[in-house]
Design a protein around this motif. Structure first.
Motif, PDB file in Angstrom:
ATOM      1  N   GLY A 161      36.629  34.120  37.105  1.00 28.81           N
ATOM      2  CA  GLY A 161      35.403  34.639  36.486  1.00 28.81           C
ATOM      3  C   GLY A 161      34.261  33.968  37.437  1.00 28.81           C
ATOM      4  N   MET A 162      33.257  33.539  36.929  1.00 31.38           N
ATOM      5  CA  MET A 162      32.045  33.208  37.756  1.00 31.38           C
ATOM      6  C   MET A 162      32.698  31.927  38.795  1.00 31.38           C
ATOM      7  SD  MET A 162      29.888  34.960  36.842  1.00 31.38           S
ATOM      8  CE  MET A 162      28.519  34.441  37.973  1.00 31.38           C
ATOM      9  N   ALA A 163      33.446  31.278  38.406  1.00 33.25           N
ATOM     10  CA  ALA A 163      33.977  30.155  39.490  1.00 33.25           C
ATOM     11  C   ALA A 163      34.463  30.785  40.634  1.00 33.25           C
ATOM     12  CB  ALA A 163      35.030  29.501  38.729  1.00 33.25           C
ATOM     13  N   ALA A 164      34.630  32.239  40.642  1.00 32.48           N
ATOM     14  CA  ALA A 164      35.075  32.750  42.038  1.00 32.48           C
ATOM     15  C   ALA A 164      33.727  32.566  42.970  1.00 32.48           C
ATOM     16  CB  ALA A 164      35.439  34.273  41.988  1.00 32.48           C
ATOM     17  N   TYR A 165      32.667  32.360  42.489  1.00 33.10           N
ATOM     18  CA  TYR A 165      31.463  32.407  43.200  1.00 33.10           C
ATOM     19  C   TYR A 165      30.931  30.994  43.650  1.00 33.10           C
ATOM     20  CZ  TYR A 165      31.487  37.394  42.196  1.00 33.10           C
ATOM     21  OH  TYR A 165      31.610  38.468  42.246  1.00 33.10           O
ATOM     22  N   CYS A 195      44.146  26.380  51.968  1.00 32.23           N
ATOM     23  CA  CYS A 195      43.966  27.910  52.271  1.00 32.23           C
ATOM     24  C   CYS A 195      42.630  28.302  51.319  1.00 32.23           C
ATOM     25  CB  CYS A 195      45.155  28.572  51.739  1.00 32.23           C
ATOM     26  SG  CYS A 195      44.992  30.338  52.751  1.00 32.23           S
ATOM     27  N   PRO A 196      41.609  27.932  51.574  1.00 31.21           N
ATOM     28  CA  PRO A 196      40.380  28.274  50.618  1.00 31.21           C
ATOM     29  C   PRO A 196      39.906  29.708  51.000  1.00 31.21           C
ATOM     30  CG  PRO A 196      39.536  26.686  52.259  1.00 31.21           C
ATOM     31  CD  PRO A 196      41.216  26.982  52.613  1.00 31.21           C
ATOM     32  N   LEU A 197      39.613  30.205  49.669  1.00 30.40           N
ATOM     33  CA  LEU A 197      39.342  31.783  49.352  1.00 30.40           C
ATOM     34  C   LEU A 197      37.978  32.233  49.910  1.00 30.40           C
ATOM     35  CD1 LEU A 197      40.743  32.480  45.657  1.00 30.40           C
ATOM     36  CD2 LEU A 197      41.245  33.639  47.774  1.00 30.40           C
ATOM     37  N   ALA A 198      37.738  33.389  50.093  1.00 36.34           N
ATOM     38  CA  ALA A 198      36.570  33.852  50.211  1.00 36.34           C
ATOM     39  C   ALA A 198      35.841  34.008  49.081  1.00 36.34           C
ATOM     40  CB  ALA A 198      36.741  35.489  50.946  1.00 36.34           C
ATOM     41  N   LEU A 199      34.515  34.045  49.376  1.00 36.92           N
ATOM     42  CA  LEU A 199      33.603  33.942  48.294  1.00 36.92           C
ATOM     43  C   LEU A 199      33.597  35.229  47.251  1.00 36.92           C
ATOM     44  CD1 LEU A 199      31.496  31.776  47.148  1.00 36.92           C
ATOM     45  CD2 LEU A 199      29.701  33.177  47.894  1.00 36.92           C
ATOM     46  N   GLY A 222      36.134  28.376  33.919  1.00 32.36           N
ATOM     47  CA  GLY A 222      36.656  29.100  35.329  1.00 32.36           C
ATOM     48  C   GLY A 222      37.696  28.573  36.040  1.00 32.36           C
ATOM     49  N   LEU A 223      37.749  27.102  36.100  1.00 34.02           N
ATOM     50  CA  LEU A 223      38.721  26.310  36.803  1.00 34.02           C
ATOM     51  C   LEU A 223      39.722  25.888  35.714  1.00 34.02           C
ATOM     52  CD1 LEU A 223      36.617  24.276  39.423  1.00 34.02           C
ATOM     53  CD2 LEU A 223      37.892  26.411  39.706  1.00 34.02           C
ATOM     54  N   ARG A 224      40.839  26.604  35.656  1.00 36.04           N
ATOM     55  CA  ARG A 224      41.845  26.027  34.589  1.00 36.04           C
ATOM     56  C   ARG A 224      43.192  25.455  35.367  1.00 36.04           C
ATOM     57  NH1 ARG A 224      46.687  27.394  31.904  1.00 36.04           N
ATOM     58  NH2 ARG A 224      47.270  28.938  33.569  1.00 36.04           N
ATOM     59  N   LEU A 225      43.485  24.115  34.918  1.00 36.99           N
ATOM     60  CA  LEU A 225      44.316  23.428  35.541  1.00 36.99           C
ATOM     61  C   LEU A 225      45.871  24.100  35.099  1.00 36.99           C
ATOM     62  CD1 LEU A 225      45.157  20.645  36.994  1.00 36.99           C
ATOM     63  CD2 LEU A 225      45.582  19.659  34.895  1.00 36.99           C
TER      64      LEU A 225
END
Length: 214
Positions: free
Chosen positions: A12-16, A53-57, A91-94
């Motif tokens: 969701g919005m956590a992707a940004y 391995c960080p994701l692209a925004l 948006g951040l689910r463990l």
């Protein structure tokens, strides 16, 4: 000193949330949880925290992970999860917490699920028919040309409602990282497929020989 790996989804919005802000978010969540994580020494101690391995925004993921250290000899990972889960924002689910079996540098590739508008079929067909698709990739040392067909020889898509869906398996290591955003940028620049209507979901991380990253 034990290294603990925290697996979570970013949806969701956590992707940004940028990597820098994600570090701040996780730092605050760990502090609120009261977990016995290890702090660096020196004038300004802070929680040791490293992301793999960080994701692209704007991209989502089912398999994000970060690692912390603890001096606890035998951590109760279920108790750790129970303490951290309510401290994370929407948006951040463990997903799980456990020992870090592999080093982050062992990551070599990743799986992605891409969703694009159904109208992009002609653009994808054009990509499949092209003998060469050179794209420009940004690196820390500047820009360089990359032959995308080397890593994505063809796109095998299926239609689901008003969208086309396909999977990609791409390099995702420290030495070579090919983002699916390179394909989306080419589709937009060459054929006018709006990138904002496309969706990227990372579904898996892998070490050498396709072994799941643990």
């Amino acid at each position: 000193m034990n290294t603990v790996r925290i697996w979570f989804e970013k949806r969701g919005m956590a992707a940004y949330i940028s990597l820098l802000d994600l570090q701040r978010v996780m730092h605050r969540a760990l502090k609120r949880s009261g977990l016995p994580v290890w702090y660096t020494k020196g004038f300004n101690p802070h929680i040791y925290l490293a992301f793999s391995c960080p994701l692209a925004l704007g991209q989502e993921s089912l398999c994000e992970s970060c690692e912390v250290k603890t001096e606890v000899e035998d951590p109760d990972y279920i108790a750790w999860a129970d303490a951290l889960r309510p401290a994370l924002p929407e948006g951040l689910r463990l997903v799980r917490i456990g020992p870090a079996v592999m080093k982050m540098g062992q990551i070599e590739s990743a799986d992605y699920r891409l969703t694009v508008p159904a109208g992009a079929a002609a653009a994808l067909d054009a990509y499949n028919a092209a003998g060469s698709v050179p794209v420009e990739k940004k690196t820390k040392s500047g820009k360089k040309q990359l032959e995308l067909k080397t890593y994505i020889p063809a796109v095998h898509y299926t239609q689901e409602g008003d969208s086309l869906v396909f999977a990609l398996h791409l390099p995702a290591g420290d030495k070579l990282n090919v983002s699916p955003a390179l394909l989306l940028s080419w589709l937009e620049q060459a054929h006018g497929v709006p990138a904002w209507q496309c969706h990227v979901l990372r579904t898996g991380l892998f070490a050498a020989e396709g072994r799941p990253f643990l």
